[in-house]
Design a protein around this motif. Structure first.
Motif: not given
Lengths: 341, 341
Positions: B176-185
């Motif tokens: 979900h975080l990736l889908e929101q556009g985040c990459r460095r998680i």
DNA sequence: CTGAAAGCGCTAACAG
DNA sequence: CTGTTAGCGCTTTCAG
């Protein structure tokens, strides 16, 4: 591969002793020779003997189990109480049987039967919101089973109880708001057939009275105190020609609802309206601003109630006692004018 | 004024019947005339007869009580589980005996003995954080007492268990975080000897891998996951030359700590750093912004575990089963870039 | 100091 | 359909 439990008679046979002797040796009776005591203990250990409590209970008429009936176990207050209560009971060698009434009178009656059937040696209870009469507790009294009420109590002089000084809580909270300079203070109150809500409201009135401020009916709103009730209540207050400067709520949940409404309207807390709740729920220190609240010393309450119950179980017949726990006002940002970050 | 309990033999005497007849009438046996059945029930009612479960238990070798051992009862997860478990047990006519290990291995061992002594018919357990070996559970197995692990499980093929698909939880949350556009998680992880934290971490890695993003060690922080750990973790991340764009935490508590730090630094959530937690604690919908989290379907878990236990108690000998509950990602403001109010 | 025996209240053969 | 009997495992008189 069920492994048969070793019983006292197994030990007796093995050692050529009478069961009674073994029983006495095991229970640390005095008139037993050191020699046999040792032999018995050693074999018991070897066979990994575990006493059959059921049999002992049946024989002695006491189950070594104490019952606790609570409205629900989810949420801060009752789970903390349980923590304290269980600790005390276990240390004294008692087990704890738990029943939840789910705030339902009918279920509470069933719970009482459950406890009686389980032959508990004593019962600790906090009544459901929907409980209006107390006949089911008479059954317990009739059987001479020790009974301790806590928090939500059946108010009667013959009853053993541990309660919070809710009056003090309401009083201190309101007084604190007054000291912060607020004068028009609203109150979110709970169902008025429950002692706790009556007393919180009473404390509120007392504080206002000491400051010579009359109670204004339009500022006192009763409800079930859920978050939604708090929202509705706040909307109602804001719609008044002259909204209040503060709210003392008898529950943290409804004060959170109020907080939400204020934020949506871009009103500042506490500058525009100060807030103070009740119960010191864990989320009160996580909201923004933090919420001022009254700590109920839950665990202490559980400890006290269970200790009282144990005394009643162990020493027979005592005059009914009431223990009152003092609450603590936890001042946080939502009510402190000068300490905003 | 103890009122003597009416017993089966009392009823038998009064009605000139044999105890066995009365017993059968009471327990709804088939070969009993309607007439006597009625007479018996009527008198039983009158005398307010309550069966002595202890005696029945002793005789039948089953206590009609089920034990639950949990690390603690305060807090969202376990209290909800208990709610579900107790509901199922009571409906099936079983009582629930509760023990808390307080996250302590030694206490957990004692709890097991307590359960055995109380002759429970089955046990449900979620192990303490400090539990590293499982010998005490062998005692239970040896006695053929049905045993169900839940949530924190002893991972072995011979074991009955109900667990959450923590892997999925971690995977969905991170995706979900990736889908929101985040990459460095970044990831806040818990003690890695517990299955639940291993799996949440695993889901995180899987999601990153699918997006072709390598795991960066400096972004993965393990701790006990309290609020303070979250604060410390966030400070550490912000001190990096290139801080992350999001954090997936295996606990809501540590994510709240992280949130605090971000706010103090006037960083925006989720614009500057998106956050997502785990457990859907009640406070997650009260913070500002609301916290995205993974709901563990606690009550469902309690229901499932207790149902499994009951089946094992009632029907003998079954092949060990594992039940996996699917978590639900609850998307809230802290991770939603386009839905900020 | 130890043993024999009764019985807590209930259920489950086994007989009728 | 009902009665008789034994016994679950333990504690507790009452006798030695």
């Amino acid at each position: 591969m069920a492994q048969k439990r070793a019983s006292i008679s197994d030990i007796a046979k093995e050692l050529n002793l009478a069961v009674s002797t073994v029983s006495r040796a095991l229970s640390g009776h005095s008139r037993i020779s050191e020699a046999t005591r040792k032999r018995v203990w050693k074999l018991a250990e070897q066979l990994n003997y575990q006493p059959n409590h059921l049999a002992a209970a049946l024989r002695k008429g006491r189950s070594n189990t104490l019952g606790v009936i609570v409205p629900h176990i989810d949420g801060h207050f009752f789970s903390q109480v349980m923590k304290g209560a269980e600790a005390v009971a276990n240390r004294a060698g008692f087990n704890v049987l738990l029943c939840q009434s789910n705030e339902d009178y009918g279920q509470e009656q069933k719970n009482v039967d459950t406890m009686i059937n389980a032959q508990v040696d004593g019962i600790m209870v906090s009544v459901a919101r929907t409980t209006h009469d107390y006949k089911h507790f008479d059954k317990i009294k009739k059987r001479d089973i020790p009974l301790v009420f806590f928090d939500r109590i059946l108010d009667s002089p013959e009853v053993n109880a541990v309660e919070l000084d809710d009056f003090q809580g309401g009083y201190q909270s309101t007084k604190h708001l007054l000291e912060q300079g607020c004068r028009r203070i609203a109150h979110f109150g709970g169902p008025q057939h429950l002692n706790i809500y009556i007393n919180r409201f009473g404390g509120y009135r007392q504080a206002l009275q000491e400051y010579g401020i009359p109670i204004e009916e339009e500022l006192v709103l009763f409800s079930e105190m859920w978050e939604a009730d708090g929202r509705a209540g706040m909307e109602q207050l804001l719609a008044l020609p002259r909204p209040p400067e503060a709210v003392f709520s008898a529950s943290d949940f409804s004060i959170v609802g109020a907080m939400r409404v204020l934020k949506e309207r871009k009103l500042r807390i506490p500058e525009d309206i100060a807030l103070s709740g009740f119960s010191n729920e864990s989320f009160t220190s996580l909201t923004e601003p933090n919420l001022t609240s009254v700590d109920q010393c839950c665990e202490e309450m559980g400890l006290a109630a269970m200790r009282l119950l144990l005394e009643m179980v162990q020493e027979h017949e005592q005059a009914p006692r009431k223990i009152v726990i003092q609450p603590r006002l936890i001042k946080r940002e939502s009510s402190l004018w000068h300490q905003q970050p």
